[in-house]
Design an enzyme around this catalytic site. Structure first.
Site, PDB file in Angstrom:
ATOM      1  CG  ASP A 122      -1.886   1.092   1.286  1.00 15.55           C
ATOM      2  OD1 ASP A 122      -1.463   2.208   1.661  1.00 15.55           O
ATOM      3  OD2 ASP A 122      -3.054   0.897   0.926  1.00 15.55           O
ATOM      4  CD1 TRP A 132      -2.870   3.001  -2.042  1.00 15.97           C
ATOM      5  CD2 TRP A 132      -4.845   3.180  -3.086  1.00 15.97           C
ATOM      6  NE1 TRP A 132      -2.992   4.290  -2.519  1.00 15.97           N
ATOM      7  CE2 TRP A 132      -4.185   4.426  -3.160  1.00 15.97           C
ATOM      8  CE3 TRP A 132      -6.097   3.052  -3.670  1.00 15.97           C
ATOM      9  CZ2 TRP A 132      -4.756   5.539  -3.800  1.00 15.97           C
ATOM     10  CZ3 TRP A 132      -6.668   4.150  -4.300  1.00 15.97           C
ATOM     11  CH2 TRP A 132      -5.992   5.373  -4.363  1.00 15.97           C
ATOM     12  CG  ASP A 133      -3.195  -3.045   1.960  1.00 14.66           C
ATOM     13  OD1 ASP A 133      -2.819  -3.596   0.914  1.00 14.66           O
ATOM     14  OD2 ASP A 133      -2.414  -2.775   2.900  1.00 14.66           O
ATOM     15  CG  PHE A 134      -9.034  -1.832   4.520  1.00 17.19           C
ATOM     16  CD1 PHE A 134      -9.736  -2.867   5.120  1.00 17.19           C
ATOM     17  CD2 PHE A 134      -7.946  -1.293   5.191  1.00 17.19           C
ATOM     18  CE1 PHE A 134      -9.374  -3.346   6.374  1.00 17.19           C
ATOM     19  CE2 PHE A 134      -7.575  -1.762   6.444  1.00 17.19           C
ATOM     20  CZ  PHE A 134      -8.288  -2.794   7.047  1.00 17.19           C
ATOM     21  N   GLY A 180      -9.371  -5.431  -0.879  1.00 16.64           N
ATOM     22  CA  GLY A 180     -10.053  -6.521  -0.186  1.00 16.64           C
ATOM     23  C   GLY A 180     -11.529  -6.597  -0.538  1.00 16.64           C
TER      24      GLY A 180
END
Lengths: 406, 406
Positions: free
Chosen positions: A134, A163-165, A168
Site C-alpha cells: 500500500d 488501497w489494501d482495504f 479486499g
C-alpha cells in the site's frame, strides 16, 4: 454475521491486509472461509500491535470468523495439501483467495489441473508481479504529493491503508461475481487484482487522472480544502477544530443561517457578482474570500452552541477527534449494533466489529472471533478432503500439518 | 468489461462517489446498471473537475458503462416511476442502489410494497441518518490526527476519499451477495451501509481500535514511518525521495545487501543485542538508530543506480511521484490493458479504466463510456416497465421524463 453467502466454502492463503480482508468480508456474510497458515503462522501472524499475551491484534482483527488450518508449506506434501484444499470438489467449493505469486505451487495452472473450474482470486502488488505494498503504491501514484499543506513540501503518506482495504472489498466482489458466473455455466477463472491497478483506476474513476492530463498540471496540495466545493477545517472558540462541508445548496444555506453569515455573504456576492448557492464550484473559486468570514464566525462559537444548531439545520460537519476520543463515542462503538463482544485469541475485551453492512430486520448475532491458529486443521481435512482420522494422524506425525497448541 | 454479472439489472439513484462507484463496479462486471437522474442532472452532474465543454470529468468517471434515464423526481408521477423501476419484475431485477434517505419516496417500505423481494442497498452518512461525507467521517474517526508529521499539529485530511471508495466496493459485494441469497430462496432485504460504519469497522479490522483501547493512548502521528516495521521515505542523491518498506526478513536482507549496509547493521545489532531480521517490529523499535545509516546510504545513490539493484534483489520500494509523473508511466496507463479509450461525454481523449480486476485469458474489450444524460430514457421505460411508445411520449409531453438533448 449474516448468512447471505451461506454454503460457500472459500479457502484463503494470504497475508497482510488486502487478501485477508477479502476473506473477512466473505466470512462475515456467511461463507465458510478456511485460512491456510504455515505451521507457527505466516509473516503477518505476529504483526503489531500485539496484546500482552503476544497475540497480534492486527491478525485477530483481519481473520475473524474464519477457520484455521496449519500446513508446512515448505514441503511438497504440504503444498499438495494446500492445492487440494483450494480445489476441493463440490459446487460451492473450489473458491480460492491468495496473495501467493502467480508462478509457483499455487499458480492457476497447478490448481486448474486439479479442478478445471476453480476460481482463483489473486491479490498482487504491481500487475507484472513485482512486490508492492500500500505504502509504495501510494508513493508511486502521487497521493502523498497531494496530501498536506502548501507551506510544507514533504510528501505525506496516508495513515490508513486505503488501497489494501479497497482491494479486499473488490476482491470479495470479484469472487462472488465469478462464483455466480460459474454457477450458470461460465466455468472458472483466475482473477488478478494488483494494488497498482486498484489505485490507478480509483484515481481515474473520479476524474482526477483526466484533470491532470487535460490541464498538464498536478492538483496542488491544498491542506484540508475540499476540492471544487466549500469545505475546510476551522478553529472554534477554545481552539478545537471542526471539519465543515457544503456541497449542495441546501448544506450551504444551512451553514450560513446557523453562523448568521447571510448578510456578509450577500455583500460579498454583490462585490464579486456571483451567487454562491448556484454551484459549489463558485464557493471553491472564491474560497480565499470566504474563509476569513467563516474563521471569524467559528472563532466566536463553541461546539456546545454549534452542535444543536448544525444538527437542526442539516449542516454536514464534524469535530476533529482522535481515535481515542472517537472510541468513547458510544454510538460508534459500545452501543453500535455493528460491534459486539467476541472471545478473541488476545483475551482482550474490546468492541469487535461484525459486517459493516446492516440488514434491516435480520438478526445480526454476535461477531465471530478469529480462530486459534490451527484450531480447525483436523476438521477441515476430514470435511474438505474426506480424510480418515488415521490419515490425519499420519500427517501430524510427519509434521506436515499441525493443530492448535494444547 | 467482463460478463460475470451478465443478466443482472441494477437500478441506481445515487450521487457523489460511494453509491455511483458501487454501480460502476457492477456495470464493469457485466450487470446492466440503469442510473436514474433528475432532469438536468443531480447534485453531482456538474461536479468539478470539468472539461472545456462543461462536462464533468468526475461524473463521467463514476458513471461509465451505465444507462441513463432522466425523471423529474420532484413530482409524484416521477417518484412513482422511480419506484417502479427499482422494483421492476423479473428474477434478475428488483436490485436497487441508492443514497436517498431512509424515509421518503425511496424508502424500503415503499419499494417492498411494490415488490416483496426487492433488494435495496442504501449508502448512508451516519448510521442514524444524519448527513456525513468522507471528509467529516474522516475527521470524526481520528485519521487526520494520525496523518502527517509530529512537528506540525494541524490535522491532515486524506486527499483520496478512501471511505467513499471502500463503501462503493463493499456495497457492490453486498448487492451481489444479497442477490445470491434471494435466488436460493432467501427473499429480499434492505442493506444499509453508512460511511461511519465502514470507517469504524475498517479501523478496528487491523487492530488499531483495540490498540488505542488497550494502551489508552492514541497512535502518535509519525510522518511516513510504517508502523511496526521498517519503512519510511528517504532522500536520494539529487533530492528526490523514495518510499522503502521491509516487512519480511527477505525484504530486509535484500535492502541491506543492495545498500551495502550489512556490516554497519551487524555492528548495531551487536551494540543493541538484537537481531533485526528476527521480526519487523525490532526494526521499528530501533528505527531512530537505523534511519541515519539508511539516510547516508541513500544520499550517496541515484535512482538510476538503485532501481536495477532493487528490482534484482526484490526490494519493496517506489519513487515518490506526482500523479502527473505517474500518468506518463505507460505501464500504469497508456499501455496498461486495464485502461483503454472511450468516447466520453467530455469529448476528451484520455486513458479510461475498465474493471481493476483482470480475468486471465478472457477478452477484456474496450472500457464502456458514461452515457449522455437521458440517453436511455425511452429504452428503459419500454424494457423494464413494458411501456408503449405512446405512453412514453405522454410522459415526455408532461415533462415527467426527458431524453438526451438533441
Amino acid at each position: 454475521m449474516y448468512d447471505l453467502l451461506k454454503g460457500l466454502r472459500v479457502v484463503e492463503a494470504a497475508a497482510f491486509i488486502a487478501g485477508p480482508s477479502c476473506g473477512l468480508y466473505l466470512a462475515q456474510f456467511g461463507a465458510e472461509v478456511i485460512r491456510i497458515d504455515t505451521i507457527g503462522g505466516g509473516p503477518d501472524f505476529r504483526r503489531w500491535p500485539l496484546a500482552e499475551n503476544g497475540e497480534s491484534l492486527y491478525w485477530e482483527g483481519l481473520n475473524k470468523a474464519k477457520k484455521s488450518i496449519c500446513i508446512d508449506l515448505a514441503r511438497p506434501e504440504g503444498r499438495e495439501l494446500a492445492q487440494r484444499l483450494a480445489t476441493a470438489p463440490g459446487d460451492d467449493r473450489g473458491l480460492f483467495v491468495t496473495n501467493f505469486p502467480v508462478e509457483g505451487f499455487l499458480s492457476y495452472e497447478r490448481l486448474k489441473a486439479l479442478r478445471g473450474d476453480v476460481i482463483c482470486v489473486r491479490v498482487m502488488g504491481w500487475a507484472d508481479g513485482r512486490p508492492a505494498l500500500d505504502y509504495t503504491v501510494n508513493a508511486a501514484l502521487g497521493v502523498p504529493s497531494m496530501t498536506g499543506f502548501a507551506d510544507d513540501p514533504r510528501p505525506v503518506n496516508h495513515a490508513f491503508p486505503a488501497w489494501d482495504f479497497i482491494t479486499g472489498a473488490y476482491a470479495a466482489l470479484s469472487l462472488v461475481s465469478a462464483e455466480r458466473a460459474r454457477r450458470i455455466g461460465g466455468g472458472g477463472c483466475e482473477v488478478r487484482i494488483p494494488l497498482s491497478d486498484i489505485a490507478a483506476t480509483a484515481l481515474a474513476n473520479f476524474g482526477l487522472l483526466a484533470e491532470v492530463l487535460m490541464t498538464g498540471q498536478d492538483r496542488p496540495r491544498q491542506g484540508n480544502d475540499v476540492y471544487g466545493a466549500f469545505g475546510r477545517d476551522f478553529a472554534i472558540k477554545g481552539g478545537r477544530r471542526l471539519m465543515v462541508v457544503a456541497i449542495t445548496a441546501r448544506q450551504w444555506r444551512a451553514l450560513l443561517q446557523t453562523l448568521e453569515l447571510e448578510e456578509q455573504i450577500a455583500e460579498l456576492q454583490d462585490e464579486l457578482g456571483v451567487t454562491f448557492a448556484a454551484h459549489e464550484a463558485v464557493r471553491y473559486q472564491h474560497r480565499e474570500r470566504l474563509y476569513p468570514l467563516f474563521e471569524a464566525a467559528f472563532a466566536r462559537r463553541t461546539t456546545e452552541e454549534l452542535a444543536p444548531a448544525f444538527e437542526a439545520a442539516g449542516v454536514c460537519w464534524s469535530e476533529y477527534r482522535t481515535l481515542g476520543e472517537a472510541a468513547r463515542d458510544d454510538s460508534l462503538f459500545a452501543r453500535n449494533p455493528v460491534f459486539g463482544r467476541a472471545s478473541q485469541p488476545s483475551g482482550l475485551d474490546y468492541p469487535v466489529p461484525g459486517p459493516a453492512a446492516t440488514l434491516i430486520g435480520k438478526p445480526r448475532g454476535a461477531p465471530a472471533p478469529a480462530p486459534v491458529l490451527g484450531a480447525d486443521t483436523d476438521q477441515v481435512l476430514a470435511e474438505l478432503l474426506g480424510m480418515s482420522s488415521g490419515e490425519i494422524a499420519k500427517l501430524h506425525d510427519a509434521g506436515v500439518v499441525a493443530g492448535a497448541p494444547k
